[in-house]
Scaffold this motif. Structure first.
Motif, PDB file in Angstrom:
ATOM      1  N   ALA A 311       3.419  11.077  51.943  1.00 54.10           N
ATOM      2  CA  ALA A 311       2.513  10.810  51.199  1.00 54.10           C
ATOM      3  C   ALA A 311       1.160  11.056  51.649  1.00 54.10           C
ATOM      4  CB  ALA A 311       2.495   9.158  50.937  1.00 54.10           C
ATOM      5  N   ILE A 312       0.151  11.172  50.429  1.00 50.47           N
ATOM      6  CA  ILE A 312      -1.275  11.380  50.850  1.00 50.47           C
ATOM      7  C   ILE A 312      -1.936  10.766  49.780  1.00 50.47           C
ATOM      8  CG2 ILE A 312      -1.609  13.676  49.404  1.00 50.47           C
ATOM      9  CD1 ILE A 312      -3.133  14.543  52.144  1.00 50.47           C
ATOM     10  N   ILE A 313      -3.164  10.243  50.065  1.00 51.60           N
ATOM     11  CA  ILE A 313      -3.874   9.797  48.938  1.00 51.60           C
ATOM     12  C   ILE A 313      -5.033  10.667  48.793  1.00 51.60           C
ATOM     13  CG2 ILE A 313      -3.530   7.295  49.028  1.00 51.60           C
ATOM     14  CD1 ILE A 313      -5.711   6.966  50.992  1.00 51.60           C
ATOM     15  N   LEU A 314      -5.547  11.068  47.422  1.00 51.90           N
ATOM     16  CA  LEU A 314      -6.756  11.886  47.349  1.00 51.90           C
ATOM     17  C   LEU A 314      -7.673  11.315  46.215  1.00 51.90           C
ATOM     18  CD1 LEU A 314      -4.496  15.081  46.337  1.00 51.90           C
ATOM     19  CD2 LEU A 314      -5.549  14.756  48.415  1.00 51.90           C
ATOM     20  N   GLY A 315      -8.771  11.884  46.193  1.00 55.78           N
ATOM     21  CA  GLY A 315      -9.867  11.163  45.197  1.00 55.78           C
ATOM     22  C   GLY A 315     -10.016   9.868  45.365  1.00 55.78           C
ATOM     23  N   ASP A 316     -10.627   9.165  44.276  1.00 49.71           N
ATOM     24  CA  ASP A 316     -11.231   7.933  44.552  1.00 49.71           C
ATOM     25  C   ASP A 316     -10.102   6.868  45.400  1.00 49.71           C
ATOM     26  OD1 ASP A 316     -13.574   8.210  43.443  1.00 49.71           O
ATOM     27  OD2 ASP A 316     -13.083   7.237  41.459  1.00 49.71           O
ATOM     28  N   ALA A 317      -8.931   7.167  45.335  1.00 46.38           N
ATOM     29  CA  ALA A 317      -7.948   6.460  46.012  1.00 46.38           C
ATOM     30  C   ALA A 317      -8.093   6.429  47.578  1.00 46.38           C
ATOM     31  CB  ALA A 317      -6.570   6.634  45.999  1.00 46.38           C
ATOM     32  N   ALA A 318      -8.859   7.740  48.008  1.00 47.92           N
ATOM     33  CA  ALA A 318      -9.008   7.913  49.772  1.00 47.92           C
ATOM     34  C   ALA A 318     -10.450   7.735  49.776  1.00 47.92           C
ATOM     35  CB  ALA A 318      -8.864   9.044  50.033  1.00 47.92           C
ATOM     36  N   HIS A 319     -11.559   7.837  48.865  1.00 42.48           N
ATOM     37  CA  HIS A 319     -12.928   7.848  49.113  1.00 42.48           C
ATOM     38  C   HIS A 319     -13.843   7.444  47.781  1.00 42.48           C
ATOM     39  CE1 HIS A 319     -13.160  11.725  47.522  1.00 42.48           C
ATOM     40  NE2 HIS A 319     -11.774  12.183  47.925  1.00 42.48           N
ATOM     41  N   SER A 320     -13.781   6.208  47.402  1.00 43.69           N
ATOM     42  CA  SER A 320     -14.820   5.881  46.379  1.00 43.69           C
ATOM     43  C   SER A 320     -16.186   6.042  46.935  1.00 43.69           C
ATOM     44  CB  SER A 320     -14.529   4.445  45.889  1.00 43.69           C
ATOM     45  OG  SER A 320     -13.139   4.098  45.451  1.00 43.69           O
ATOM     46  N   MET A 321     -16.970   6.494  46.028  1.00 47.57           N
ATOM     47  CA  MET A 321     -18.424   6.600  46.688  1.00 47.57           C
ATOM     48  C   MET A 321     -19.101   6.129  45.280  1.00 47.57           C
ATOM     49  SD  MET A 321     -18.880  10.776  46.885  1.00 47.57           S
ATOM     50  CE  MET A 321     -17.164  11.228  47.595  1.00 47.57           C
ATOM     51  N   VAL A 322     -20.481   5.822  45.606  1.00 43.60           N
ATOM     52  CA  VAL A 322     -21.254   5.699  44.729  1.00 43.60           C
ATOM     53  C   VAL A 322     -21.874   6.858  43.595  1.00 43.60           C
ATOM     54  CG1 VAL A 322     -22.240   3.408  45.659  1.00 43.60           C
ATOM     55  CG2 VAL A 322     -23.360   5.674  46.331  1.00 43.60           C
ATOM     56  N   PRO A 323     -21.956   6.663  42.421  1.00 41.34           N
ATOM     57  CA  PRO A 323     -22.340   8.037  41.802  1.00 41.34           C
ATOM     58  C   PRO A 323     -23.417   8.751  41.937  1.00 41.34           C
ATOM     59  CG  PRO A 323     -22.580   5.893  40.231  1.00 41.34           C
ATOM     60  CD  PRO A 323     -22.216   5.375  41.638  1.00 41.34           C
ATOM     61  N   PHE A 324     -24.260   8.643  42.979  1.00 42.96           N
ATOM     62  CA  PHE A 324     -25.734   8.934  42.839  1.00 42.96           C
ATOM     63  C   PHE A 324     -25.971  10.532  43.572  1.00 42.96           C
ATOM     64  CE2 PHE A 324     -25.841   4.397  43.440  1.00 42.96           C
ATOM     65  CZ  PHE A 324     -26.240   3.912  42.085  1.00 42.96           C
ATOM     66  N   TYR A 325     -24.852  10.938  43.790  1.00 38.66           N
ATOM     67  CA  TYR A 325     -24.931  12.427  44.182  1.00 38.66           C
ATOM     68  C   TYR A 325     -24.026  13.221  43.305  1.00 38.66           C
ATOM     69  CZ  TYR A 325     -27.532  15.223  47.763  1.00 38.66           C
ATOM     70  OH  TYR A 325     -28.486  16.047  48.140  1.00 38.66           O
ATOM     71  N   GLY A 326     -23.578  12.349  42.330  1.00 41.47           N
ATOM     72  CA  GLY A 326     -22.762  13.378  41.177  1.00 41.47           C
ATOM     73  C   GLY A 326     -21.475  14.101  41.904  1.00 41.47           C
ATOM     74  N   GLN A 327     -21.132  13.670  43.040  1.00 40.45           N
ATOM     75  CA  GLN A 327     -20.044  14.442  44.010  1.00 40.45           C
ATOM     76  C   GLN A 327     -18.804  13.665  43.910  1.00 40.45           C
ATOM     77  OE1 GLN A 327     -20.180  17.196  45.738  1.00 40.45           O
ATOM     78  NE2 GLN A 327     -21.765  17.587  44.376  1.00 40.45           N
ATOM     79  N   GLY A 328     -18.733  12.305  43.422  1.00 34.89           N
ATOM     80  CA  GLY A 328     -17.178  11.702  43.332  1.00 34.89           C
ATOM     81  C   GLY A 328     -16.158  12.472  43.078  1.00 34.89           C
ATOM     82  N   LEU A 329     -16.228  12.915  41.598  1.00 34.49           N
ATOM     83  CA  LEU A 329     -15.380  13.778  41.057  1.00 34.49           C
ATOM     84  C   LEU A 329     -15.033  14.992  41.876  1.00 34.49           C
ATOM     85  CD1 LEU A 329     -12.952  13.880  39.161  1.00 34.49           C
ATOM     86  CD2 LEU A 329     -14.488  15.322  37.890  1.00 34.49           C
ATOM     87  N   ASN A 330     -16.261  15.608  42.011  1.00 36.02           N
ATOM     88  CA  ASN A 330     -16.263  17.020  42.844  1.00 36.02           C
ATOM     89  C   ASN A 330     -15.611  16.980  43.890  1.00 36.02           C
ATOM     90  OD1 ASN A 330     -18.285  19.073  41.107  1.00 36.02           O
ATOM     91  ND2 ASN A 330     -19.266  17.200  41.035  1.00 36.02           N
ATOM     92  N   ALA A 331     -15.711  15.780  44.744  1.00 36.67           N
ATOM     93  CA  ALA A 331     -15.065  15.838  45.999  1.00 36.67           C
ATOM     94  C   ALA A 331     -13.651  15.760  45.726  1.00 36.67           C
ATOM     95  CB  ALA A 331     -15.818  14.850  46.813  1.00 36.67           C
ATOM     96  N   GLY A 332     -13.406  14.798  44.675  1.00 35.53           N
ATOM     97  CA  GLY A 332     -11.764  14.697  44.537  1.00 35.53           C
ATOM     98  C   GLY A 332     -11.461  15.840  44.196  1.00 35.53           C
ATOM     99  N   LEU A 333     -11.718  16.708  43.324  1.00 33.69           N
ATOM    100  CA  LEU A 333     -11.053  17.909  42.840  1.00 33.69           C
ATOM    101  C   LEU A 333     -11.050  18.871  44.008  1.00 33.69           C
ATOM    102  CD1 LEU A 333     -13.083  18.462  39.456  1.00 33.69           C
ATOM    103  CD2 LEU A 333     -10.526  17.648  39.770  1.00 33.69           C
ATOM    104  N   GLU A 334     -12.226  18.851  45.069  1.00 31.84           N
ATOM    105  CA  GLU A 334     -12.063  19.896  46.111  1.00 31.84           C
ATOM    106  C   GLU A 334     -10.843  19.359  47.155  1.00 31.84           C
ATOM    107  OE1 GLU A 334     -15.277  19.426  49.135  1.00 31.84           O
ATOM    108  OE2 GLU A 334     -15.945  21.337  48.764  1.00 31.84           O
ATOM    109  N   ASP A 335     -10.720  17.905  46.945  1.00 27.09           N
ATOM    110  CA  ASP A 335      -9.373  17.428  47.918  1.00 27.09           C
ATOM    111  C   ASP A 335      -8.263  18.141  47.665  1.00 27.09           C
ATOM    112  OD1 ASP A 335     -10.777  15.270  48.875  1.00 27.09           O
ATOM    113  OD2 ASP A 335     -10.122  13.884  47.532  1.00 27.09           O
ATOM    114  N   VAL A 336      -8.172  18.624  46.311  1.00 28.81           N
ATOM    115  CA  VAL A 336      -6.923  19.284  45.813  1.00 28.81           C
ATOM    116  C   VAL A 336      -6.753  20.695  46.259  1.00 28.81           C
ATOM    117  CG1 VAL A 336      -5.499  20.091  43.856  1.00 28.81           C
ATOM    118  CG2 VAL A 336      -6.553  17.745  43.875  1.00 28.81           C
ATOM    119  N   ARG A 337      -7.960  21.443  46.347  1.00 37.06           N
ATOM    120  CA  ARG A 337      -7.936  22.741  46.669  1.00 37.06           C
ATOM    121  C   ARG A 337      -7.986  22.844  48.071  1.00 37.06           C
ATOM    122  NH1 ARG A 337     -11.507  26.144  49.311  1.00 37.06           N
ATOM    123  NH2 ARG A 337     -13.351  24.529  49.210  1.00 37.06           N
ATOM    124  N   ILE A 338      -8.168  21.989  48.901  1.00 33.57           N
ATOM    125  CA  ILE A 338      -8.321  21.992  50.420  1.00 33.57           C
ATOM    126  C   ILE A 338      -6.849  21.768  50.850  1.00 33.57           C
ATOM    127  CG2 ILE A 338      -9.032  21.074  52.501  1.00 33.57           C
ATOM    128  CD1 ILE A 338     -11.675  20.993  51.262  1.00 33.57           C
TER     129      ILE A 338
END
Lengths: 508, 508
Positions: A311-338
């Motif tokens: 198993a692995i956790i990705l996106g907010d399940a692994a790293h919720s962040m405050v929305p002030f860099y607009g990177q929450g979803l970007n980092a989550g989608l990047e999780d999948v790419r990596i």
């Protein structure tokens, strides 16, 4: 030691059909894995679900990291989403006086993109539904997971029946309050941290205006992210396709607790955001403010992200962040790419090995890919989570300060002097496709915002380190500047005094 | 606003019958509250439970904070426990060479006390069982809690029946993996953090020897806590009433993973702890090491600790810490004392108010006592949790370093110069009974260990601040000392050189 005698097609359970879950399902389906995409809520594409989802979440600002991840899995879809997005070139600061100040995000005109979360999610769901390797189960709520036994206990919320489902590999993309993460903490020693920030947010809708021909038109410049920074709180607005803006108020709970009556709400908004009140309309504002939920902001960190080859956790399940860099979803989608790149690098195939005698063996290639994911990704995700928290102070306060504007100008001057090339996303994509972590260090001076937002070839941890070094240099340069200014100022004052004395002496 | 028309006897559910849960039950029963003490495991006093509990936990070192808390609830029991404990005056450092070095804990001879965890727990259970206000339910596992509805869902593990139980107030004293804490996170925005440290621990038994008359006798000095510091790992030993020692090995997982065969185990132990191997015996050591579980060490922090007037978490449920300051249980027992004092200060009575019309009203006195508990206690508990982590490095490494011994000596000299009085626990108890947080600041120089262990009148946060200030001064004094030594040394060298030159000149 066991040896492999045969293999079987790999079955994956992806829990959570948000954008990250959908992209993960698509990425694994593309590798030939059989995917169950399991979602507790109803299908958001159904008309009956629309109302519920619409008032729930902050608009998304998708930028290069998110786009690069979409491109890696489905380039055609990425182009379609970008067409539906509205590019934002910079921040538009709304001062209390009503004055506007445009601060561009990037010297070379690169943009972030405002997109409706529902639109992106529905688009990805369409793609998933069209894939023959993906089966989507809506209204199916995971209530327990046994990773050693490789089974999920799921409740079908329409019939209320409980069922058990087998998996070879499970992805938890089920958000901040992830059940998969919670179940993983029983199997693995997970360091975990959750922190609520003192602020809450409320969404408000700014309607479309009318142009000269009576057609719907934006009431504010659509190519900016609008900010009303008021030091301890702020309002922001992002444009939508239908010429409306979605406004979000971020404020401390204690501040919001005072706004009880329509009168109190209006007086408060008028004193801090007079131009926004005129654009939203007093009636709509009060209605939205009273009806829409006050949502919390949570910041979470976890390690490890995976358990064995299970198993692995990705996106907010692994790293919720405050929305002030607009990177929450970007980092989550990047999780999948990596993760995809690591599966490639470790040579993980579409079939799971079967061993020659009973035992609890792992697919070593898969578990090594997951281990590498945890090892390399954790520092990056902690970095962006911290940067997002820092950026709140920048957005609601620093952007109005003279010192900040001076440093920002200097930052851009150094950027121009040392990095004359324009780096476009298109030029970076071939590099990204090869390895998630390019070995080369970024050259020259790069502003923090540019690295976070427009340079997916630089990982977040490197971004944070480089930014810290540059900030030290900027602070020194600022001090030297102040000193020089003082010296030059004193010298001019001295010359003027001499001239005055001479004049007085001569005129005597 | 509702007003109180009547009242009813208060019913409390205390979840977890460890030492903290038992003491909490006793403290509330003493106030006249009706207590259900609910424990998932069987009664540890039954012969059938003995074997399971015996190999499970580190010996306890109970010190002034724990004793003061016991005294506050049940002075007779406190005296009885102390009688069964073995006082330890200091650390006995076992060097690799076999040399011994005794380092006293306190200038005035104050001691910490080695006590069998089971003995303490059983004693407190006896007290609880004897109270007419306490009903103990063993084999009753809480599986859910609804704090707004004030009910617990409990499974009777003997009959496997599920039952629902009403409470007015609920105390979660159910340890590091607390179900009450987990259920509270659904009702309240709880900041929470858990961290596993890289080390695990294994317990080993050192048997009793024989004295000249053939009677059982201690193989090591019983009035010391024995430490074998080996930099990245360590062995410790605490004395038991039956003349045995309980030894605990703390070591990184990676170190323990190499010890697979009896040969590997013995070779490793012999090379690092030769005298301990001789005392334990090779056979017993290998048997214990293979059979006894390798346990993890977890460190948790939470805030808030309470929810409205409904629930609070105490002890490990609220603050698991590593055992290297011997303060885990002491802090947990102190939680009970401080909660009791706050209930007194807020005038919380033994009956719960009933309001004149339906609604969800809180007993304001109780909720204000709980709020004050969270507000004042959090900083203290974070301080001791961090100090405990720091002390691991001191125990396994620093105690062997020259610089440490020099600073420690200087520390004690400054202590003697500025604090000539002996402060005994007995003299502090009247102050503690009045308020959990004495307003006066501690005067003079006090070593960190003395403040943590022997001064329950100083809260942990103040201890940490004062210790940090003193450490800075010590570091400066050390540098000045080194400088002076250098100057004096050079001066002596110069004089000797002059004398030598004179001698050579004269002898020519």
């Amino acid at each position: 030691m066991a040896s492999i005698i045969s293999s079987k097609p790999r079955k994956v359970a992806v829990v959570g059909a948000g954008p990250v879950g959908c992209l993960a399902a698509l990425a694994l389906a593309k590798r030939g894995w059989a995917v169950d995409l399991i979602e507790g809520r109803p299908d958001m594409r159904l008309p009956s679900s629309k109302a519920a989802t619409q008032q729930r979440s902050i608009n998304l600002a998708i930028s290069h990291r998110g786009i690069a991840a979409l491109e890696a899995v489905d380039p055609a879809a990425a182009k379609r989403f970008l067409k539906a997005a509205i590019p934002m070139r910079g921040r538009m600061i709304h001062k209390l006086s009503g004055e506007l100040d445009s601060q561009l995000y990037d010297r070379d005109g690169q943009c972030i993109n405002s997109i409706d979360r529902a639109l992106l999610n529905e688009g990805l769901l369409e793609e998933a539904a069209a894939s023959p390797k993906i089966r989507i189960l809506f209204n199916h709520k995971v209530i327990a997971a046994d990773f050693d036994d490789q089974s999920l206990t799921i409740r079908d919320t329409t019939s209320n029946a409980e069922l058990s489902s087998h998996f070879d590999f499970c992805i938890g993309a089920d958000g901040s309050f992830s059940i998969i993460r919670r179940q993983m903490t029983r199997a693995v020693r997970m360091n975990y941290q959750q922190e609520y920030i003192r602020d809450e947010y409320v969404e408000l809708k700014m309607p479309a205006g009318r142009d000269a021909n009576g057609e719907p038109a934006f009431l504010l410049d659509p190519n900016h992210l609008h900010i009303w920074p008021r030091h301890s709180f702020m309002l922001i607005a992002l444009p939508n396709q239908d010429k409306t803006f979605t406004c979000t108020l971020f404020a401390p709970t204690t501040e919001l607790d005072h706004l009880l009556s329509a009168d109190q709400i209006l007086t408060w908004f008028k004193s801090y955001f007079p131009d926004a009140v005129r654009a939203i309309g007093e009636k709509t504002l009060v209605e939205d403010f009273v009806r829409n939920p006050r949502s919390v902001l949570i910041c979470t960190k976890a390690k490890p992200y995976h358990y064995r080859d299970r198993a692995i956790i990705l996106g907010d399940a692994a790293h919720s962040m405050v929305p002030f860099y607009g990177q929450g979803l970007n980092a989550g989608l990047e999780d999948v790419r990596i993760l995809s790149t690591l599966l490639d690098e470790e040579g993980v195939t579409s079939s799971a090995p079967i061993y020659d005698h009973p035992g609890n063996y792992d697919d070593r290639r898969l578990s090594s890919a997951l281990q590498r994911y945890t090892d390399t990704r954790h520092e990056d995700l902690v970095a962006i989570t911290d940067l997002a928290m820092d950026n709140y102070i920048e957005m609601r306060h620093s952007v109005t300060q003279l010192g900040y504007l001076f440093r920002k100008t200097l930052d851009n001057v150094l950027y121009s002097l040392t990095s004359p090339r324009i780096v476009s996303l298109a030029s970076l994509i071939p590099t990204l496709a090869k390895s998630p972590y390019p070995t080369g260090k970024p050259n020259g001076w790069l502003p923090l915002y540019t690295m976070v937002t427009f340079r997916p070839d630089i990982n977040y941890a490197t971004v944070k380190q480089k930014a810290a070094r540059q900030a030290t240099i900027l602070a020194w340069l600022t001090w030297i500047g102040v000193l020089l200014l003082g010296v030059v100022g004193s010298w001019i004052a001295w010359i003027m005094r001499e001239m005055l004395v001479n004049y007085l002496v001569n005129s005597k």
